[in-house]
Write a protein that holds these residues in place. Structure first.
Motif, PDB file in Angstrom:
ATOM      1  N   GLN A 165       0.949  -1.033  -0.248  1.00  0.00           N
ATOM      2  CA  GLN A 165      -0.070   0.177   0.525  1.00  0.00           C
ATOM      3  C   GLN A 165       1.223   1.316   0.053  1.00  0.00           C
ATOM      4  O   GLN A 165       0.716   2.198   1.033  1.00  0.00           O
ATOM      5  CB  GLN A 165      -0.527  -0.363   1.108  1.00  0.00           C
ATOM      6  CG  GLN A 165      -1.893  -1.018   1.352  1.00  0.00           C
ATOM      7  CD  GLN A 165      -3.526  -1.317   0.487  1.00  0.00           C
ATOM      8  OE1 GLN A 165      -3.155  -0.896  -0.771  1.00  0.00           O
ATOM      9  NE2 GLN A 165      -4.382  -1.653   0.570  1.00  0.00           N
ATOM     10  N   GLY A 183       0.539   7.826  -2.235  1.00  0.00           N
ATOM     11  CA  GLY A 183      -0.684   6.859  -1.259  1.00  0.00           C
ATOM     12  C   GLY A 183      -0.015   6.412  -1.014  1.00  0.00           C
ATOM     13  O   GLY A 183       0.742   5.192  -1.177  1.00  0.00           O
ATOM     14  N   SER A 185      -1.149   3.792   3.334  1.00  0.00           N
ATOM     15  CA  SER A 185      -2.229   3.056   4.116  1.00  0.00           C
ATOM     16  C   SER A 185      -1.465   3.147   5.717  1.00  0.00           C
ATOM     17  O   SER A 185      -0.200   2.440   5.620  1.00  0.00           O
ATOM     18  CB  SER A 185      -3.341   2.059   3.434  1.00  0.00           C
ATOM     19  OG  SER A 185      -3.924   1.686   4.490  1.00  0.00           O
ATOM     20  N   ARG A 189      -6.042   3.411   7.901  1.00  0.00           N
ATOM     21  CA  ARG A 189      -6.020   4.764   7.098  1.00  0.00           C
ATOM     22  C   ARG A 189      -5.258   5.347   5.828  1.00  0.00           C
ATOM     23  O   ARG A 189      -4.665   4.907   5.837  1.00  0.00           O
ATOM     24  CB  ARG A 189      -6.068   5.773   8.646  1.00  0.00           C
ATOM     25  CG  ARG A 189      -7.099   4.869   9.806  1.00  0.00           C
ATOM     26  CD  ARG A 189      -8.100   5.392   9.723  1.00  0.00           C
ATOM     27  NE  ARG A 189      -8.756   5.067  11.043  1.00  0.00           N
ATOM     28  CZ  ARG A 189      -9.512   5.787  12.079  1.00  0.00           C
ATOM     29  NH1 ARG A 189      -8.906   6.598  12.614  1.00  0.00           N
ATOM     30  NH2 ARG A 189     -10.526   5.394  12.861  1.00  0.00           N
ATOM     31  N   ALA A 190      -6.248   5.401   5.096  1.00  0.00           N
ATOM     32  CA  ALA A 190      -5.683   6.736   4.003  1.00  0.00           C
ATOM     33  C   ALA A 190      -4.886   7.539   4.609  1.00  0.00           C
ATOM     34  O   ALA A 190      -4.925   8.155   5.310  1.00  0.00           O
ATOM     35  CB  ALA A 190      -6.556   6.879   2.625  1.00  0.00           C
ATOM     36  N   GLU A 211      -4.412  13.203   6.018  1.00  0.00           N
ATOM     37  CA  GLU A 211      -4.949  11.804   5.729  1.00  0.00           C
ATOM     38  C   GLU A 211      -6.620  11.426   6.331  1.00  0.00           C
ATOM     39  O   GLU A 211      -7.453  12.401   6.442  1.00  0.00           O
ATOM     40  CB  GLU A 211      -4.296  10.817   7.490  1.00  0.00           C
ATOM     41  CG  GLU A 211      -4.311  11.278   8.488  1.00  0.00           C
ATOM     42  CD  GLU A 211      -3.293  10.650   9.396  1.00  0.00           C
ATOM     43  OE1 GLU A 211      -2.590  10.278   9.521  1.00  0.00           O
ATOM     44  OE2 GLU A 211      -2.675  12.129  10.250  1.00  0.00           O
ATOM     45  N   SER A 212      -7.164  10.301   6.486  1.00  0.00           N
ATOM     46  CA  SER A 212      -7.957  10.237   6.180  1.00  0.00           C
ATOM     47  C   SER A 212      -8.372   9.728   7.769  1.00  0.00           C
ATOM     48  O   SER A 212      -7.186   9.186   8.994  1.00  0.00           O
ATOM     49  CB  SER A 212      -8.525   9.211   5.124  1.00  0.00           C
ATOM     50  OG  SER A 212      -9.750   8.337   5.554  1.00  0.00           O
ATOM     51  N   TYR A 218      -9.774   3.322   3.787  1.00  0.00           N
ATOM     52  CA  TYR A 218      -8.439   3.233   4.062  1.00  0.00           C
ATOM     53  C   TYR A 218      -6.672   2.902   3.349  1.00  0.00           C
ATOM     54  O   TYR A 218      -5.850   2.762   3.848  1.00  0.00           O
ATOM     55  CB  TYR A 218      -8.671   1.144   4.001  1.00  0.00           C
ATOM     56  CG  TYR A 218      -8.851   0.535   3.439  1.00  0.00           C
ATOM     57  CD1 TYR A 218      -7.877   0.420   2.179  1.00  0.00           C
ATOM     58  CD2 TYR A 218     -10.151   0.420   3.056  1.00  0.00           C
ATOM     59  CE1 TYR A 218      -8.053  -0.748   0.731  1.00  0.00           C
ATOM     60  CE2 TYR A 218     -10.859  -0.110   1.323  1.00  0.00           C
ATOM     61  CZ  TYR A 218      -9.837  -0.818   0.555  1.00  0.00           C
ATOM     62  OH  TYR A 218      -9.483  -1.747  -0.413  1.00  0.00           O
ATOM     63  N   MET A 219      -7.501   3.812   1.657  1.00  0.00           N
ATOM     64  CA  MET A 219      -5.791   3.504   1.039  1.00  0.00           C
ATOM     65  C   MET A 219      -6.055   4.741  -0.233  1.00  0.00           C
ATOM     66  O   MET A 219      -7.415   4.963  -0.405  1.00  0.00           O
ATOM     67  CB  MET A 219      -5.637   2.287  -0.134  1.00  0.00           C
ATOM     68  CG  MET A 219      -4.708   2.608  -0.816  1.00  0.00           C
ATOM     69  SD  MET A 219      -2.616   2.415  -0.027  1.00  0.00           S
ATOM     70  CE  MET A 219      -1.783   3.479  -2.122  1.00  0.00           C
ATOM     71  N   TRP A 220      -5.690   5.457  -0.058  1.00  0.00           N
ATOM     72  CA  TRP A 220      -5.549   6.886  -1.832  1.00  0.00           C
ATOM     73  C   TRP A 220      -4.989   6.496  -2.363  1.00  0.00           C
ATOM     74  O   TRP A 220      -3.509   6.416  -2.451  1.00  0.00           O
ATOM     75  CB  TRP A 220      -5.294   8.175  -0.984  1.00  0.00           C
ATOM     76  CG  TRP A 220      -6.020   8.760  -0.083  1.00  0.00           C
ATOM     77  CD1 TRP A 220      -7.845   8.054  -0.068  1.00  0.00           C
ATOM     78  CD2 TRP A 220      -6.432   9.312   1.204  1.00  0.00           C
ATOM     79  NE1 TRP A 220      -8.320   9.583   1.556  1.00  0.00           N
ATOM     80  CE2 TRP A 220      -7.742  10.123   1.560  1.00  0.00           C
ATOM     81  CE3 TRP A 220      -5.531  11.077   0.836  1.00  0.00           C
ATOM     82  CZ2 TRP A 220      -7.280  11.375   2.189  1.00  0.00           C
ATOM     83  CZ3 TRP A 220      -5.198  11.479   2.455  1.00  0.00           C
ATOM     84  CH2 TRP A 220      -6.735  12.147   2.846  1.00  0.00           C
ATOM     85  N   GLU A 221      -5.342   6.234  -3.426  1.00  0.00           N
ATOM     86  CA  GLU A 221      -4.945   6.013  -4.937  1.00  0.00           C
ATOM     87  C   GLU A 221      -4.555   7.472  -5.491  1.00  0.00           C
ATOM     88  O   GLU A 221      -5.681   7.822  -5.527  1.00  0.00           O
ATOM     89  CB  GLU A 221      -5.234   5.122  -5.786  1.00  0.00           C
ATOM     90  CG  GLU A 221      -5.943   3.511  -5.165  1.00  0.00           C
ATOM     91  CD  GLU A 221      -5.562   2.438  -5.775  1.00  0.00           C
ATOM     92  OE1 GLU A 221      -4.911   1.469  -5.808  1.00  0.00           O
ATOM     93  OE2 GLU A 221      -6.666   2.597  -6.608  1.00  0.00           O
ATOM     94  N   PRO A 238     -10.169   7.746  -3.103  1.00  0.00           N
ATOM     95  CA  PRO A 238      -9.724   6.342  -2.454  1.00  0.00           C
ATOM     96  C   PRO A 238     -10.092   5.083  -2.220  1.00  0.00           C
ATOM     97  O   PRO A 238     -11.558   5.073  -3.516  1.00  0.00           O
ATOM     98  CB  PRO A 238     -10.934   7.321  -1.413  1.00  0.00           C
ATOM     99  CG  PRO A 238     -11.287   8.690  -1.935  1.00  0.00           C
ATOM    100  CD  PRO A 238     -11.128   8.401  -3.272  1.00  0.00           C
TER     101      PRO A 238
END
Ligand code: FRU
Length: 494
Positions: A165, A183, A185, A189-190, A211-212, A218-221, A238
């Motif tokens: 991730q 990106g 995780s 959390r992203a 951040e989230s 849970y992950m920002w691409e 997201p």
């Protein structure tokens, strides 16, 4: 040695592209003016840049089949963002850090440095310890042939970030320093991680840019970060945030701390086929973005690789959009003005009153067309206005402007027997006298922009050419349209 392997793998890919491209070109579902690869599968736009007098698009690419696998970087150049010349594949998997069938050269970005075109991408491999993602560099003297940096990878995941991730680096330069957002995780959390470098090779962690806290997945691409006036914009795609798959945030950024303090967040597009947008600068200073017109299996209404797969290809990019910011920090996404150059068969109408009886309407050939109009909200007393496009043989795609519930929707349940889902968004009607609507239809896609280009829906539909009728109607009253413009749009891909 490794140089040779990449060259060999590029040549092999190129041979297959050359063998297949004439057949693929004739595919019934091929787009007319949206960017596509010559053969095979594409996903994210990568490395978008205006470099030495041309626009360069790179893209996540599997040249062999119409499904995702073994990621290469395809490459094409253009003068006008509409007509493309395909160049040799830029990157192919070739190294211990990126040579894997379910990995390869994942998404990244481009920048000019030291007189060369630099690419930064994510190498993905699996040597029995699970998927490992690292950031890698490639460069080119001529902007066509690339070489991977011998010292790759230049970055490995920081502590606490799982090895699978950590991806999609986007680079930019500010004063004398290079910055990169990536990106990641952490604890499910992203995160968007910020790094900096003086030479594009040695990178150090700077800060968690944003951040989230659970609300943004849970992950920002494919994060992207850029200035707009004195504000900054963060765009992320997201994973795990439901139908909110392309989000932007606007706010303040401080180069002293590396922290982004966002005040406003919105959706770039509410449709099901808009993902992983990347931005770049046009030579005239416009901030443009391009996205992948498709979706993944964790997104609503993903079904399989899609019907175009049978024609030996899959995927296109959405219309290139110009980003602008309103005074309150909202973003507008306008189709680029270059699209005006392919308009044909122009028709205009000042006023049109629509009632309950369905009215036939014409724009271009009803397949590849543009339509622009305003809804007069003061004269409209209907509960809703419906515009159905690609109608024929009992099928249609219905776009509804529901004034009573302030909701706009695009319904694909009867589009083609394959597509599904209703994309929905809230219409901002309070105190409004008119509502602007702008529609772009292509062979296999429909993009609708409204509310000053702040509320947009991109959806793929795989309708046949017999589905070329447009129908208008109003529910429980009348809808008044004005300033109507209709155009056909010329073929750019042949
Ligand atoms: C986004 C994405 C990226 C990744 C690439 C792989 O669509 O999943 O995160 O780099 O596609 O092709």
């Amino acid at each position: 040695m490794s140089k040779k392997i990449m060259l060999r793998n590029i040549e092999r890919a190129q041979r297959v592209i050359n063998e297949n491209k004439e057949t693929v070109k004739n595919g019934r579902m091929r787009q007319h003016y949206h960017f596509m690869a010559e053969t095979g599968w594409i996903n994210d736009p990568n490395g978008l840049i205006y470099y030495k007098g041309k626009y360069h698009f790179f893209y996540q690419y599997n040249p062999y089949y119409g499904h995702w696998d073994y990621m290469h970087w395809g490459h094409a150049v253009s003068d006008d963002l509409l007509h493309w010349e395909y160049l040799p594949v830029a990157l192919a998997p070739s190294e211990i850090y990126d040579d894997h069938m379910r990995g390869g050269c994942f998404s990244g970005s481009a920048i000019e440095h030291d007189g060369k075109l630099f690419l930064m991408f994510t190498g993905v491999t699996n040597e029995g310890r699970g998927f490992e993602q690292t950031q890698c560099i490639a460069y080119s003297e001529d902007g066509v042939h690339f070489e991977k940096y011998e010292g790759n990878p230049v970055l490995t995941p920081p502590k606490g970030v799982p090895a699978h991730q950590f991806r999609d680096p986007k680079v930019w330069k500010h004063e004398d320093t290079y910055y990169m957002v990536c990106g990641a995780s952490k604890e499910d959390r992203a995160q968007a991680l910020l790094y900096r470098s003086n030479d594009m090779i040695h990178w150090t962690f700077f800060n968690v840019l944003a951040e989230s806290r659970g609300e943004w997945g849970y992950m920002w691409e494919c994060p992207d970060f850029y200035p707009m006036g004195d504000q900054y914009v963060l765009m992320v795609s997201p994973m795990g945030a439901g139908e909110r798959t392309v989000v932007y945030m606007t706010g303040d950024f401080d180069y002293e701390t590396g922290k982004f303090d966002y005040h406003y967040s919105g959706e770039i597009d509410w449709g099901f086929d808009y993902y992983a947008p990347q931005s770049f600068l046009a030579p005239d200073g416009r901030r443009l973005i391009v996205a992948w017109a498709n979706c993944w299996d964790w997104m609503p209404f993903w079904k399989d690789w899609g019907p175009a797969y049978k024609e030996g290809w899959c995927g296109s990019f959405n219309i290139v959009r110009e980003v602008r910011m309103t005074k309150d920090g909202r973003l507008q996404f306008l189709p680029v003005r270059e699209l005006e150059s392919i308009r044909t068969d122009q028709k205009r109408q000042d006023n049109l009153t629509i009632g309950a009886a369905e009215m036939d309407w014409k724009a271009g050939d009803g397949v590849s067309f543009e339509m622009k109009f305003k809804i007069d909200l003061e004269k409209t007393n209907a509960d809703a206005f419906l515009i159905s496009v690609r109608c024929g043989g009992g099928k249609r795609t219905v776009c509804k402007f529901d004034f009573q519930h302030a909701q706009m929707s695009v319904d694909r349940s009867e589009s083609d027997g394959w597509s599904k889902g209703i994309s929905r968004s809230v219409m901002n009607l309070k105190g409004r006298k008119e509502l602007d609507v702008h529609i772009f239809s292509d062979q296999s896609s429909l993009e609708i922009f409204t509310d000053n280009y702040t509320n947009n829906h991109s959806n793929n539909i795989f309708a046949g050419n017999g589905q070329n009728e447009i129908k208008l109607c109003a529910c429980n009253g009348e809808t008044v349209l004005f300033n109507m413009e209709m155009y056909g749009l010329l073929e750019c891909n042949k």
